[in-house]
Scaffold this active site. Structure first.
Site, PDB file in Angstrom:
ATOM      1  N   HIS A  42      -2.639   1.464   6.789  1.00 27.20           N
ATOM      2  CA  HIS A  42      -2.998   1.305   5.379  1.00 27.20           C
ATOM      3  C   HIS A  42      -3.185   2.689   4.760  1.00 27.20           C
ATOM      4  O   HIS A  42      -3.598   3.630   5.433  1.00 27.20           O
ATOM      5  CB  HIS A  42      -4.283   0.486   5.227  1.00 27.20           C
ATOM      6  CG  HIS A  42      -4.567   0.092   3.803  1.00 27.20           C
ATOM      7  ND1 HIS A  42      -3.852  -0.876   3.147  1.00 27.20           N
ATOM      8  CD2 HIS A  42      -5.497   0.551   2.910  1.00 27.20           C
ATOM      9  CE1 HIS A  42      -4.319  -1.004   1.916  1.00 27.20           C
ATOM     10  NE2 HIS A  42      -5.302  -0.144   1.741  1.00 27.20           N
ATOM     11  N   CYS A  77       0.814  -1.227   0.000  1.00 24.82           N
ATOM     12  CA  CYS A  77       0.000   0.000   0.000  1.00 24.82           C
ATOM     13  C   CYS A  77       0.844   1.271   0.000  1.00 24.82           C
ATOM     14  O   CYS A  77       0.662   2.163  -0.836  1.00 24.82           O
ATOM     15  CB  CYS A  77      -0.993  -0.011   1.166  1.00 24.82           C
ATOM     16  SG  CYS A  77      -0.264   0.138   2.810  1.00 24.82           S
ATOM     17  N   HIS A  96      -5.777   1.791  -4.324  1.00 26.08           N
ATOM     18  CA  HIS A  96      -4.890   1.258  -3.281  1.00 26.08           C
ATOM     19  C   HIS A  96      -4.504  -0.180  -3.616  1.00 26.08           C
ATOM     20  O   HIS A  96      -5.095  -0.821  -4.482  1.00 26.08           O
ATOM     21  CB  HIS A  96      -5.554   1.334  -1.900  1.00 26.08           C
ATOM     22  CG  HIS A  96      -6.685   0.372  -1.704  1.00 26.08           C
ATOM     23  ND1 HIS A  96      -6.887  -0.315  -0.525  1.00 26.08           N
ATOM     24  CD2 HIS A  96      -7.686  -0.021  -2.529  1.00 26.08           C
ATOM     25  CE1 HIS A  96      -7.962  -1.085  -0.636  1.00 26.08           C
ATOM     26  NE2 HIS A  96      -8.464  -0.929  -1.826  1.00 26.08           N
TER      27      HIS A  96
END
Length: 356
Positions: free
Chosen positions: A319, A271, A331
């Site tokens: 994240h 990520c 993402h």
């Protein structure tokens, strides 16, 4: 009785709060639960399995960001060690040349017999010539003394560099050990999640993967296109030539590439590796991890979001996705998935920042 009470433990806080020890305890609890299911505990329902897999993936991602941070520190320590070793080698080479020159001077003095000044004056055929040579010898002696002092300083400097290099080598080994521990935690969480998913039926597993980033993409993308005009359809990438526009264009170009923990492209990403690569393509250098990226730009609120902003999720800021407009992010979700579009509110919000 009071003297036998255990002291209260202070809670963990700050930074990447999920340490290896914390994660290891959680893994031990999970393993115990698995062992007990065949004896006393009831079989987990599909909903319980999915919740446990979610938790394991979140812990794996937290460990991945810790790994990424440890990798940065390990690389820095290795670069510093290499620099010290190279500097020490250069100084040793120069020191060797200086010592050879001194050795030649010493050999010449030995061959001259080392006659004292008074005797040299007595034996000289021309006193004036002797006095001139004596003056030259004095100056040469001063230069030799300076060269000796320089060699001594060089020896001290090389010794200091060697000591520093030894300390850096110890740090490099510790950093490598830290990387190995983090890698073990990540692989343990992922393997446990896969064992749990294997308990689900094929239909349940496919539905879970589609919802969480594997298989068809419910929000649009190469494996699940959304018809134009439908709610949730991909927003067009901005084309104003700004840095944010270039970062967004890079993210769109990465859609469909696999998630690989620790990867920063170009063929795969995790990520924070995706957001770092997207902004690097726009000429902006971001730090490596989620918990450092969130502080790399100006904080923005939800109602201030603009394409190119970084959006962070979960309480540990573990994240991140790139906001692309239209209420969506791009993402890299998790292992087994690919880079994709997702609703901006599809995960617990932790904050947002604007790099440029």
């Amino acid at each position: 009785m009071a003297s036998h009470r255990k002291p209260r433990q202070r809670p963990f806080s700050g930074g990447p709060v999920r340490t290896v020890a914390t994660l290891a305890l959680a893994g031990a609890a999970t393993a115990t639960a698995f062992e007990g299911t065949s004896h006393a505990e009831p079989q987990q329902t599909p909903a319980q399995v999915k919740a446990e897999v979610d938790r394991l993936y979140e812990e794996a991602e937290a460990a991945t960001e810790s790994y990424n941070g440890a990798k940065v520190r390990a690389d820095e320590a290795e670069r510093a060690l290499t620099g010290l070793q190279e500097e020490a080698a250069r100084k040793e080479e120069r020191l060797g040349a200086a010592r050879s020159a001194l050795a030649a001077v010493a050999a010449g003095q030995y061959r001259s017999g080392g006659l004292g000044p008074a005797l040299q004056l007595a034996l000289a055929s021309d006193p004036q010539d002797y006095l001139e040579r004596a003056s030259l010898l004095t100056r040469a002696g001063d230069r030799t003394a300076a060269e000796v002092a320089s060699v001594r300083r060089g020896l001290d400097e090389v010794g200091r560099l060697r000591a520093q290099a030894a300390g850096r080598l110890t740090e490099v080994r510790a950093r490598r050990d830290e990387l190995a521990r983090q890698k073990s935690v990540i692989e343990d969480r992922l393997a446990t999640a896969q064992r749990l998913l294997a308990r689900l039926s094929a239909e349940e597993r496919a539905a879970y993967e589609a919802r969480h980033g594997g298989g068809a993409d419910p929000s649009g993308g190469p494996s699940g296109p959304v018809p134009a005009g439908r709610a949730g359809a991909p927003a067009p990438a901005p084309a104003d030539g700004s840095r944010a526009a270039r970062a967004v264009a890079f993210a769109y170009g990465a859609i469909g590439r696999p998630y690989v923990w620790g990867a920063t492209g170009p063929g795969s990403f995790d990520c924070s590796g995706l957001t770092q690569a997207a902004w690097r393509a726009a000429g902006v250098s971001l730090p490596r991890t989620t918990y450092t990226q969130i502080n790399a730009g100006r904080r923005v609120t939800r109602d201030q979001l603009a394409p190119g902003d970084l959006v962070f999720y979960y309480s540990g800021v573990t994240h991140v996705g790139l906001y692309v407009g239209g209420g969506q992010i791009i993402h890299a979700p998790r292992p087994g998935s690919t880079v994709r579009l997702a609703p901006v509110d599809s995960m617990p919000w932790a904050g947002a920042s604007r790099p440029a």
